[in-house]
Each structure stands twice: as C-alpha cells, then as structure tokens.
Design an enzyme around this catalytic site. Structure first.
Site, PDB file in Angstrom:
ATOM      1  N   ARG A  60       0.806  -1.224   0.000  1.00 29.37           N
ATOM      2  CA  ARG A  60       0.000   0.000   0.000  1.00 29.37           C
ATOM      3  C   ARG A  60       0.838   1.272   0.000  1.00 29.37           C
ATOM      4  O   ARG A  60       0.390   2.312  -0.463  1.00 29.37           O
ATOM      5  CB  ARG A  60      -0.910   0.024   1.236  1.00 29.37           C
ATOM      6  CG  ARG A  60      -1.940  -1.085   1.293  1.00 29.37           C
ATOM      7  CD  ARG A  60      -2.662  -1.075   2.631  1.00 29.37           C
ATOM      8  NE  ARG A  60      -3.620  -2.167   2.751  1.00 29.37           N
ATOM      9  CZ  ARG A  60      -4.911  -2.071   2.442  1.00 29.37           C
ATOM     10  NH1 ARG A  60      -5.381  -0.919   2.003  1.00 29.37           N
ATOM     11  NH2 ARG A  60      -5.720  -3.108   2.568  1.00 29.37           N
ATOM     12  N   LYS A 173       2.053 -19.385   6.745  1.00 37.45           N
ATOM     13  CA  LYS A 173       1.198 -19.867   7.824  1.00 37.45           C
ATOM     14  C   LYS A 173       0.883 -18.707   8.771  1.00 37.45           C
ATOM     15  O   LYS A 173       1.610 -17.701   8.776  1.00 37.45           O
ATOM     16  CB  LYS A 173       1.879 -21.034   8.556  1.00 37.45           C
ATOM     17  CG  LYS A 173       3.209 -20.671   9.246  1.00 37.45           C
ATOM     18  CD  LYS A 173       3.017 -20.217  10.667  1.00 37.45           C
ATOM     19  CE  LYS A 173       4.303 -19.873  11.362  1.00 37.45           C
ATOM     20  NZ  LYS A 173       4.134 -19.256  12.678  1.00 37.45           N
ATOM     21  N   ASP A 202       5.808 -23.906   5.385  1.00 38.80           N
ATOM     22  CA  ASP A 202       6.167 -24.011   6.791  1.00 38.80           C
ATOM     23  C   ASP A 202       7.687 -23.997   6.818  1.00 38.80           C
ATOM     24  O   ASP A 202       8.326 -24.981   6.443  1.00 38.80           O
ATOM     25  CB  ASP A 202       5.625 -25.306   7.400  1.00 38.80           C
ATOM     26  CG  ASP A 202       5.912 -25.423   8.897  1.00 38.80           C
ATOM     27  OD1 ASP A 202       6.845 -24.734   9.371  1.00 38.80           O
ATOM     28  OD2 ASP A 202       5.225 -26.188   9.589  1.00 38.80           O
ATOM     29  N   HIS A 203       8.269 -22.881   7.255  1.00 39.88           N
ATOM     30  CA  HIS A 203       9.721 -22.731   7.089  1.00 39.88           C
ATOM     31  C   HIS A 203      10.516 -23.768   7.875  1.00 39.88           C
ATOM     32  O   HIS A 203      11.681 -24.020   7.556  1.00 39.88           O
ATOM     33  CB  HIS A 203      10.159 -21.308   7.471  1.00 39.88           C
ATOM     34  CG  HIS A 203      10.106 -21.008   8.932  1.00 39.88           C
ATOM     35  ND1 HIS A 203       8.992 -20.502   9.554  1.00 39.88           N
ATOM     36  CD2 HIS A 203      11.039 -21.144   9.903  1.00 39.88           C
ATOM     37  CE1 HIS A 203       9.237 -20.327  10.834  1.00 39.88           C
ATOM     38  NE2 HIS A 203      10.480 -20.712  11.084  1.00 39.88           N
ATOM     39  N   LYS A 207      14.534 -26.436   7.144  1.00 37.66           N
ATOM     40  CA  LYS A 207      15.730 -26.529   7.980  1.00 37.66           C
ATOM     41  C   LYS A 207      16.464 -27.841   7.696  1.00 37.66           C
ATOM     42  O   LYS A 207      15.851 -28.890   7.505  1.00 37.66           O
ATOM     43  CB  LYS A 207      15.351 -26.422   9.461  1.00 37.66           C
ATOM     44  CG  LYS A 207      14.807 -25.041   9.830  1.00 37.66           C
ATOM     45  CD  LYS A 207      14.477 -24.952  11.293  1.00 37.66           C
ATOM     46  CE  LYS A 207      13.955 -23.569  11.660  1.00 37.66           C
ATOM     47  NZ  LYS A 207      14.979 -22.531  11.518  1.00 37.66           N
ATOM     48  N   GLU A 241      11.199 -20.946  22.675  1.00 42.56           N
ATOM     49  CA  GLU A 241      11.754 -19.641  22.311  1.00 42.56           C
ATOM     50  C   GLU A 241      11.990 -18.847  23.578  1.00 42.56           C
ATOM     51  O   GLU A 241      11.150 -18.854  24.487  1.00 42.56           O
ATOM     52  CB  GLU A 241      10.808 -18.891  21.376  1.00 42.56           C
ATOM     53  CG  GLU A 241      10.584 -19.594  20.039  1.00 42.56           C
ATOM     54  CD  GLU A 241       9.670 -18.803  19.117  1.00 42.56           C
ATOM     55  OE1 GLU A 241       9.154 -17.756  19.560  1.00 42.56           O
ATOM     56  OE2 GLU A 241       9.480 -19.234  17.969  1.00 42.56           O
ATOM     57  N   ASP A 260       0.075 -20.511  16.269  1.00 43.95           N
ATOM     58  CA  ASP A 260       1.328 -19.998  15.720  1.00 43.95           C
ATOM     59  C   ASP A 260       2.356 -21.101  15.501  1.00 43.95           C
ATOM     60  O   ASP A 260       3.110 -21.068  14.517  1.00 43.95           O
ATOM     61  CB  ASP A 260       1.894 -18.935  16.660  1.00 43.95           C
ATOM     62  CG  ASP A 260       3.118 -18.231  16.091  1.00 43.95           C
ATOM     63  OD1 ASP A 260       3.173 -18.018  14.868  1.00 43.95           O
ATOM     64  OD2 ASP A 260       4.027 -17.892  16.873  1.00 43.95           O
ATOM     65  N   HIS A 265       4.247 -26.130  12.852  1.00 46.30           N
ATOM     66  CA  HIS A 265       5.610 -26.600  13.093  1.00 46.30           C
ATOM     67  C   HIS A 265       5.632 -27.928  13.854  1.00 46.30           C
ATOM     68  O   HIS A 265       6.262 -28.902  13.436  1.00 46.30           O
ATOM     69  CB  HIS A 265       6.406 -25.570  13.895  1.00 46.30           C
ATOM     70  CG  HIS A 265       6.536 -24.239  13.220  1.00 46.30           C
ATOM     71  ND1 HIS A 265       6.442 -24.077  11.849  1.00 46.30           N
ATOM     72  CD2 HIS A 265       6.776 -23.008  13.730  1.00 46.30           C
ATOM     73  CE1 HIS A 265       6.613 -22.802  11.558  1.00 46.30           C
ATOM     74  NE2 HIS A 265       6.816 -22.136  12.670  1.00 46.30           N
ATOM     75  N   LYS A 365       6.793 -19.502  24.594  1.00 47.77           N
ATOM     76  CA  LYS A 365       7.537 -18.250  24.541  1.00 47.77           C
ATOM     77  C   LYS A 365       8.153 -17.959  25.909  1.00 47.77           C
ATOM     78  O   LYS A 365       7.661 -18.404  26.942  1.00 47.77           O
ATOM     79  CB  LYS A 365       6.597 -17.095  24.173  1.00 47.77           C
ATOM     80  CG  LYS A 365       6.027 -17.168  22.765  1.00 47.77           C
ATOM     81  CD  LYS A 365       7.019 -16.623  21.784  1.00 47.77           C
ATOM     82  CE  LYS A 365       6.404 -16.421  20.406  1.00 47.77           C
ATOM     83  NZ  LYS A 365       7.387 -15.917  19.435  1.00 47.77           N
TER      84      LYS A 365
END
Length: 514
Positions: A60, A173, A202-203, A207, A241, A260, A265, A365
């Site tokens: 935008r 995702k 899905d990153h 890996k 994390e 998330d 994952h 987290k």
C-alpha cells in the site's frame, strides 16, 4: 527486448529454476525485509537464480522502484547470512527489482500489476512464469486470491500438463484460524488454482535437520529397525523460544502459540518422526505418509482436554540476568488476556508402529533458552546389571536438534575409568556447523527455490492442513468456553508451568532439559 541464449535451448540446470518473476504481496512487511529478500539475494550470490528473473513488490505504501530497491538493499545488508554485502551481486540483482503500489482489495492494483509484469516479461525474459508470494496476514489471502482470479492473472491448470508458462502461489502460515476457516480458505483457493499450483509454506521444513530426518531414518539400517514401540519408550518434541511476542501483541492476541506453532511446526515434526517409509521421494508419496500419521492421532475428546493438554502464559521473570515483562504487560496485549503462550500435549498415534508410545509435545515463549529438538527416549534394558550412583541407569536418548545448533546426538551409558564400576551418561555428537561449515543455507532459500522449481515435497497439501487443524480444533473449542480454566502462569526464563511437569509425572516420566 530480452533475448534468450539459443545455445542454452534444451539445456537444464538442476540448481536453478525456469525464468520467472516472484511477486511478493506485503513487500514492505517484516517478513520480506528479514527473510524473503535476503534469501533471494543469497540465491543470486550462489548462482541459483535463473538468468531471466525479477522480483515485484506489492504493498500500500507510496514508493518508487528506486526507493524500494534502496530499502531492500538496507534489509539485505542487515539480515543476509552472507557478510558483507557483495555490491557486484546486488547491483546485478536489483536490476530486476520493482514495485507496484496498491491495496489488495482494489481491482486497480491487479491491473497495474498486469502492466508491470508485461514489461518485466519483455525486459527480463521471465516468459510469463509467475510465483505469487502471500507475505500478508491470513485475512488478506481471500481478497488476493479473488483479485488474481478476477484479473485473470492466474488460471487453474495442473503444472505437469500445462506446458508453456506456469503460475504458482505460496501461502504463509497460519493457513486459516481454525478447521472451518481453513476449509473455507481451501475452497476459495481451489476456485482459482489447481492444488498442484498451491504451496503452503512451513519454514521449519526447510531446515537442514528436518530434511535430514528422512535421510537419517530411511538411509541408515542401524536406526529404522528400532524406530518402533518395542524399543522406544516415548518421544518428546520441544519448540522453545526465549523471546516474548516482540511487538506482535495484536497478532498474538488473535493467534496464541497453538495456532502460531503447534498447528503447523510441531505437527510437521511429529509427522516426520512417526511416518512410515514412503514408496518414493515424490511430493505426494511423502505427504501421503504424513497425512496417514495425522489421521492416526487419537482424538482428544472434550472431557480429556484438561488431562491431556496444558496451556500456560508467562509472567514477569529473569532471563539471562535481565528483568523481562510478563505477557499481559506487553504492548497491545489485554491486561486480562487468556491467550496461551505455552502449550504441552500428550498425543497418541494409534497405529501398528506406535501403539502405546506417547508423544509429548510442547511449545512456548519466554522459556529458558531457544531450542527446537526431537528426543527419542528408548526403553530401559529389561534387567539392570549395573547401577549408577543414583541407583538407576539413564535411558538411551537420540536427540535431533533443529535449532539453533543443528545436529544429532546419541546418549548412552559408559563406565568411568577406574577400579570401581561407575556409570556415566555420555554422548556421541554430530554438528552440522563442525562437519559441513557454518554458512548453511537458511530455510527460506531452500523453500523459495523449491517453489520456483515446482518441487512441492516440503510444502503442505490441502488435506494435510485440514487434518492438522482437526487435531487441535477440539482443544481450541474447549478453551473458548466461558467457564474454561485460565492458562497456568509461569515465570519468564523457566521451562513452563508446573502442570506441564505433572503431565509427564503421571506417566512416571519427566521432561528433558535440552
């Protein structure tokens, strides 16, 4: 006017794709700056991009081609794994970088995009091959799909039979918010694209250790025979994390750690750990086996949620010597929020290989450290001849570290040197950085190149996404009830709430400390 090299006609290069233009919706966002553009630059540095290549950003904000290139140069310089920035590579790469301003729900945006892509085809030789990347929140997926369909920038055609040019779309995702929304989104996508054109990313699947899991299991005769219920006591999968929500309070209030991380994952890691050998390495053969695992998961019924699932939320605590705020103190988070930042689940796979073997999965987290690990805990020997100092022998553990220090470790019992028989838990440790060098390609590099090449193995299929949501939908519905208990609290810098420890203690087990 671009002219293809006639001497290369009929030749293919395994490391590159067909000429193409990558169109990024959400080009001014954090994902583009931190991951996508650095990944494309690194592919250019490695000579993995085709000669006819272009990147078109769509967003935008008011920008020109030149200002967009300047911002992307700064982003690549800051976030690329290759330091310092190679100015010669960037100078060549940025010639194919352009920008289209417009809102995703405005039909004029797609007309401007069509005109821009026509110029790109003529100037860069991209041959009308297009990869559309949806680096935007899920709520914008539908308007973009409809805009592409209405403007006839795409057509639902099976890749293997289309011939000529191709069109593919990549979705970030989470794909949907729950099972119902995922099905609705899949229906909308199916109206504009054939499933073979759709790449749900899905990153984690990009890996190296995740990719190596299949090689480890199915290329080594040593491990596959013991990869079943007679030898394995249980499996632990951890995605931890140490960071908080990092300014994404609004996003996390709508998502939580279950949507998330767990729905995508964690479920993918579970599938790769539990799946049967595929008949081949084709995309559908591998994904067929993963779907079988998801369909084998024992449903967690409404009355079992409290005993099989733990949700938590971090409070103020100490992490690496610093005082850090609790989740409810984060910006854009409600002071009465019931959103989970931690989840632990006991999952059972009801099939021949895994009958009776629990999978304990957890994600959170603000935990003690950042680590993603799959731990295979083997059964103890049937009769213990030797005793350790604490009276028992530690079980053998095979751990596959996904991040940050990628590698594989096997822990077993050995005798300490000396006259007495003193047992010691020791490890054989393989590390990617030590063996292959530290500059390992990042996940987005592999996945972007695979999407450009039409290799879908590391992307999730429609039925796979819906089965993942089905696994956790019952849990989400119970948590949404007004009288459901609030998340258990845990201090930042710890390994989660006490009920998560009790989840394993009831089975006579305990969490590993990765």
């Amino acid at each position: 006017m671009f002219q293809a090299n006639p001497l290369r006609r009929g030749l293919t290069e395994d490391r590159t794709s067909d000429p193409c233009a990558v169109v990024i919706f959400g080009a001014t966002g954090d994902l583009t700056r931190r991951k996508l553009m650095p990944a494309l630059y690194n592919l250019a540095w490695a000579h993995s991009l085709p000669t006819g290549f272009a990147v078109v950003g769509v967003a935008r904000r008011e920008k020109t081609d030149e200002s967009f290139r300047a911002e992307m140069k700064q982003a690549v310089d800051a976030f690329s794994r290759r330091k310092p920035l190679d100015l010669a590579v960037w100078s060549d790469f940025e010639q194919g970088v352009g920008y289209v301003r417009g809102a995703t729900d405005d039909p004029a945006t797609y007309e401007s995009l069509r005109s821009h892509l026509d110029r790109v085809d003529a100037q860069r030789g991209t041959r009308k091959n297009r990869l559309f990347y949806f680096a935007v929140p899920p709520r914008e997926f539908g308007p973009i799909v409809e805009g592409l369909r209405a403007s006839r920038l795409v057509a639902p055609t099976r890749e293997e039979s289309s011939g000529g040019s191709w069109t593919r779309v990549v979705f970030e995702k989470p794909f949907g918010h729950d099972l119902a929304s995922a099905k609705a989104l899949n229906h909308a996508v199916a109206a504009a694209f054939d499933e073979s054109q759709v790449y749900r990313i899905d990153h984690y699947l990009g890996k190296e250790t995740v990719q190596n899991l299949l090689v480890f299991r199915f290329a080594n005769s040593l491990f596959e025979p013991v990869w079943e219920r007679e030898h394995i006591d249980h499996v632990q999968i951890t995605v931890a994390e140490d960071l908080g929500v990092e300014g994404r309070g609004t996003f996390y209030e709508q998502t939580g750690v279950t949507r998330d991380i767990v729905e995508n994952h964690l479920m993918q890691l579970l599938c790769l750990t539990a799946m049967e050998p595929p008949i081949s390495l084709s995309a559908d053969a591998v994904r067929d086996e993963k779907v079988k695992v998801l369909r084998s998961l024992r449903p967690i019924e409404r009355g079992e949620v409290a005993s099989h699932v733990v949700r938590g939320q971090y409070t103020r605590g100490i992490l690496r010597g610093e005082d850090v705020p609790g989740y409810r103190e984060e910006p854009d988070v409600s002071p009465e929020s019931r959103v989970e930042t931690y989840v632990a689940m006991r999952v059972l796979v009801d099939n021949w290989r895994w009958s009776g073997v629990p999978f304990y999965v957890r994600a959170g987290k603000r935990l003690a450290r950042r680590v993603t690990e799959i731990a295979i805990v083997f059964r103890e020997v049937p009769h213990t001849l030797f005793r350790s100092r604490d009276g028992g022998a530690t079980p053998n553990v095979l751990s596959l570290r996904i991040q940050p220090d990628e590698g594989i470790a096997l822990r077993f019992i050995s005798k300490e040197p000396g006259q007495q028989t003193i047992l010691r838990d020791v490890a054989m440790d393989f590390r990617y950085g030590t063996t292959f060098g530290s500059n390992t390609p990042e996940a987005y590099e592999r996945l972007l190149l695979d999407a450009m090449r039409g290799e879908a193995t590391l992307f999730t299929r429609r039925d796979e996404v819906e089965e993942q949501w089905a696994c956790i939908d019952r849990v989400l519905r119970v948590w949404a009830e007004p009288d459901s208990p609030p998340p258990a609290r845990y201090a930042a810098g710890t390994w989660g709430p006490e009920p998560a420890d009790e989840l394993l203690a009831r089975d006579g087990r305990r969490w590993r400390k990765p």
